[in-house]
Every structure is written in C-alpha cells, then in structure tokens.
Design a protein around this motif. Structure first.
Motif: not given
Length: 88
Positions: A11-19, A45-54, A74-83
C-alpha cells in the motif's frame, strides 16, 4: 492522509506535509528503519519501506510544503481498512 493507493503486494500512502518552522524537519533520520507504521481495523501493524527513500526525500525545508509517497507492507485486503499512522 491525502491519498491511499492499494496494490496486491503493498500500500502507498501519499502524505502532504507543511513545515512552518525556520528549520529543516525530517520524517525519519534513517537511524531506525522501524519508525513509521500504519494499523488496520484489526490493529495489525504494517511497517514502511523507508529504506527506499533517500534522506533528502524525507526532509522538508523551512517554510515549505512537500508531498511524499510512503510504501507499506500492507497487502490488498478488501475487508481491512487502514485506520491510523504511527511515527516514532
């Protein structure tokens, strides 16, 4: 959370961050690869792949806004939402 993209293997989550500070902030220092998680409706709990980012991709310059895609195991599962997200 701006957008969530579900794929068969992750799963990919797009975050908009303001500093709004006068300094640079970092989403992660990459000292600990287990620092960002998402949880589903079953509190799994599902871990991120931050090692792929610089380190530069994970930094937001002062008074700037950035949109970043973070991949999670997090693999695709139509019965489970990210909370919720967890940043350590």
């Amino acid at each position: 959370m701006a957008k969530v993209y579900y794929y068969m293997d992750y799963t990919i989550i797009n975050l908009d961050i303001q500093n709004n500070t006068d300094g640079v902030i970092a989403l992660d220092t990459k000292n600990n690869i287990n620092s960002m998680y998402i949880y589903d409706t079953n509190d799994v709990k599902y871990q991120s792949f931050l090692n792929e980012k610089s380190e530069e991709e994970l930094q937001i310059r002062r008074n700037a806004k950035k949109s970043i895609n973070i991949k999670f195991n997090k693999i695709y599962n139509p019965n489970s939402r990210t909370l919720k997200r967890d940043f350590l």
